[in-house]
Every structure is written in structure tokens, then in C-alpha cells.
Design an enzyme around this catalytic site. Structure first.
Site, PDB file in Angstrom:
ATOM      1  N   HIS A   1       0.873  -1.181   0.000  1.00  0.00           N
ATOM      2  CA  HIS A   1       0.000   0.000   0.000  1.00  0.00           C
ATOM      3  C   HIS A   1       0.913   1.235   0.000  1.00  0.00           C
ATOM      4  O   HIS A   1       1.953   1.222   0.664  1.00  0.00           O
ATOM      5  CB  HIS A   1      -0.833   0.084   1.285  1.00  0.00           C
ATOM      6  CG  HIS A   1      -2.113  -0.684   1.279  1.00  0.00           C
ATOM      7  ND1 HIS A   1      -2.609  -1.284   2.416  1.00  0.00           N
ATOM      8  CD2 HIS A   1      -3.030  -0.913   0.311  1.00  0.00           C
ATOM      9  CE1 HIS A   1      -3.762  -1.864   2.143  1.00  0.00           C
ATOM     10  NE2 HIS A   1      -4.039  -1.658   0.868  1.00  0.00           N
TER      11      HIS A   1
ATOM     12  N   CYS B   1      -2.422   2.807   9.110  1.00  0.00           N
ATOM     13  CA  CYS B   1      -3.432   1.826   8.693  1.00  0.00           C
ATOM     14  C   CYS B   1      -4.643   1.843   9.622  1.00  0.00           C
ATOM     15  O   CYS B   1      -5.753   1.573   9.190  1.00  0.00           O
ATOM     16  CB  CYS B   1      -2.850   0.420   8.700  1.00  0.00           C
ATOM     17  SG  CYS B   1      -1.506   0.164   7.553  1.00  0.00           S
TER      18      CYS B   1
END
Ligand code: ARG
Length: 287
Positions: free
Chosen positions: A186, A280
Site C-alpha cells: 500500500h 493503517c
């Protein structure tokens, strides 16, 4: 007379001393990891055989929530859902910019139900303008919002067509960056915004072309090394001044301090077993 190209510096020189950084109060959405577990492997950090403790994850997550509260930020909570062990990673649930919500559409079936869950929460909590995406994207995991541009990752999860869909819906320029190292699947595992017009990043996570784009856009970026990246040190959250960051990222913490930022170290080692860190666990809600 018009200046000759030779007389124009390629970039403004960096200021001699680090300026005083200013914090801006944020609104974050988080999800308590009551059902946290590592039962499947969708990134190289996850090892179902090694297991993980929900109890320890909750305790570490509480320290992250307390850090935000101590910094004066507003934190809202979405209820965790049994059977969705990765739902703690709120960043992946959506992208919220200017009060509009670009919904998530997950790459892996294991997390698919999280997209509608986050969209429903946002609709019911002051963000009715939700776009159900046509393309695969994992929210703020791959979309990082600066003042004038949104940086968007691709290569492992989010499709380039989603970058275009987000740009059209949000009316902000979206710059595509290609990720090449599976450990940094990511964008938010390899880069974080610093105060809206600068970033910190680990160059090794990006393709040569994307590295060149980053050098051009951010000549004064804070450059992290592999050791910082390998403890998910780039998965950090900056409010303009304070940087909530994994405590193990010692080199990056020192660098940030030298650049005039205030590092706020946290221990999220249990959540790292699923491939996540402070960012996150944090979805920013931008009114
Ligand atoms: N296990 C999760 C996954 O692989 C971790 C997500 C981490 N979130 C993030 N924003 N990088 O999808």
C-alpha cells in the site's frame, strides 16, 4: 528582462534552520481490534501459523487512540465486525476529502465486506455523499491527500482506473505512483504526508519513474532508509507538527526531529503481524 533558464534554480534552496511546524486538529475514524487475528495471508507480513493476539492488539491500539486524544484530535469509532479481522485497518475503508466519500472496493474477498461497512457508517455520520466505486481501491491505504494533490499508489492493490475515478469525483489532481516491493503493498506503507505540502518516503518501494516524480514534486522530502521502512516506519500520521510513528523506526524518528517535527512513538508490534501500523488504523475524515 526575462531571466535566462541558467539563472533560475531548479528548486528553492532548503531553509537553513527547520521552521516551527504548526499542528492542525484532525478528525479520525478508528476501529477497536476486538476480532483481530491473522487467519489468512494477503501480504508478506502475515503468517497464519504464527498467530496473533487480539488482546495485545487492543491494548496497543488503545495507546494509539490515547496518543491522538492527548494531541487534541477528535476520534470517532466504528463497531468492529466478527469475521473481519483486518477491519482495524480503518485507512482502507474509504477516502474522505472535502466532505465527499470515495468508497473502497477491496482486492481480496477476505476483506470485501469492509467496504460497505465503512460506507454505511460514513453515510450515517455526516457524510451522505458516498460514491460506490466501479474500480478496485483500498481507500487511504493507497490515496494520500496533500493540500494541492492526492498521491495514489498502484501495483499491488489499487487499480489506476480508480485513481482516475477518484480524481473525477473529488475534483483534486491525483498523481499515480507505482509500488514495486511486495512488503510495501500500500502507498501508506512507503510514504506519508508532512503538513500538506511535503512528504517522507522510502525510495526503494517505488519504480524508477515514480521515484523521479517524487523527487520533482518534493525536493525537500524526508528520505527514509530500508531499516525504517522494514518496521513500517513510513506508516505514520502527521498533523502538521506531531508525527505518530512506530517506535522501532529510530533513524526516521531522529530525522523528523532534525526537520522540526515532533515524533510521537507508539508500539503497534502486534498489528504489524498483519502488515499494519499507526496510519493503517486511522482514516482521516476531512469535512
Ligand atoms: N492485513 C491487511 C491487508 O493486507 C493490512 C492492511 C494495512 N493497511 C494499510 N493501510 N496499509 O490488507
Amino acid at each position: 528582462p526575462v531571466a535566462t533558464p541558467a539563472a533560475m534554480p531548479a528548486a528553492m534552496p532548503a531553509p537553513a534552520a527547520a521552521p516551527l511546524r504548526e499542528a492542525v486538529r484532525r478528525h479520525y475514524l478508528m476501529c477497536r481490534p476486538e476480532h483481530f487475528a491473522v487467519t489468512y495471508a494477503i501480504n508478506p507480513w502475515m503468517d497464519p501459523a504464527a498467530g496473533a493476539s487480539a488482546e495485545l492488539a487492543v491494548a496497543q491500539w488503545e495507546s494509539l487512540r490515547e496518543a491522538y486524544a492527548a494531541l487534541g484530535h477528535q476520534v470517532s469509532l466504528i463497531d468492529p465486525i466478527e469475521g473481519l479481522p483486518d477491519m482495524v485497518f480503518a485507512a482502507n475503508g474509504a477516502l474522505v476529502v472535502g466532505g465527499r466519500v470515495y468508497g473502497a472496493r477491496f482486492t481480496h474477498a477476505e476483506r470485501a465486506a469492509e467496504g460497505p461497512a465503512y460506507a454505511d457508517w460514513l453515510r450515517g455520520n455526516g457524510f451522505p455523499d458516498v460514491l460506490e466505486p466501479a474500480f478496485t481501491n483500498e481507500g487511504e491505504g493507497d490515496f494520500l491527500t496533500l493540500d494541492h494533490v492526492i498521491l495514489a499508489g498502484t501495483g499491488f492493490r489499487t487499480e489506476i482506473s480508480a485513481h482516475q475515478e477518484a480524481q473525477e469525483f473529488l475534483g483534486r489532481p491525483v498523481v499515480t505512483l507505482r509500488l514495486v516491493d511486495p512488503r510495501f503493498y500500500h502507498l501508506d506503507t512507503a510514504l506519508f504526508p508532512l503538513g500538506g505540502d511535503n512528504v517522507a518516503y522510502y525510495p526503494g518501494a517505488f519504480s524508477p519513474g515514480s521515484r523521479a516524480v517524487l523527487e520533482r514534486l518534493f525536493p525537500h522530502a524526508v528520505i527514509a532508509d530500508e531499516a525504517d521502512a522494514a518496521v513500517l516506519g513510513l506508516n505514520a500520521v502527521c498533523d502538521g507538527r506531531n508525527v505518530v510513528i512506530n517506535a522501532e523506526a529510530a533513524g526516521l524518528i531522529k530525522l523528523l526531529d532534525e526537520h522540526g517535527y515532533e515524533p510521537v512513538p507508539v508500539d503497534l508490534s502486534e498489528l504489524r503481524k498483519a502488515g499494519g501500523g499507526p496510519k493503517c488504523c486511522t482514516l482521516e475524515l476531512r469535512a
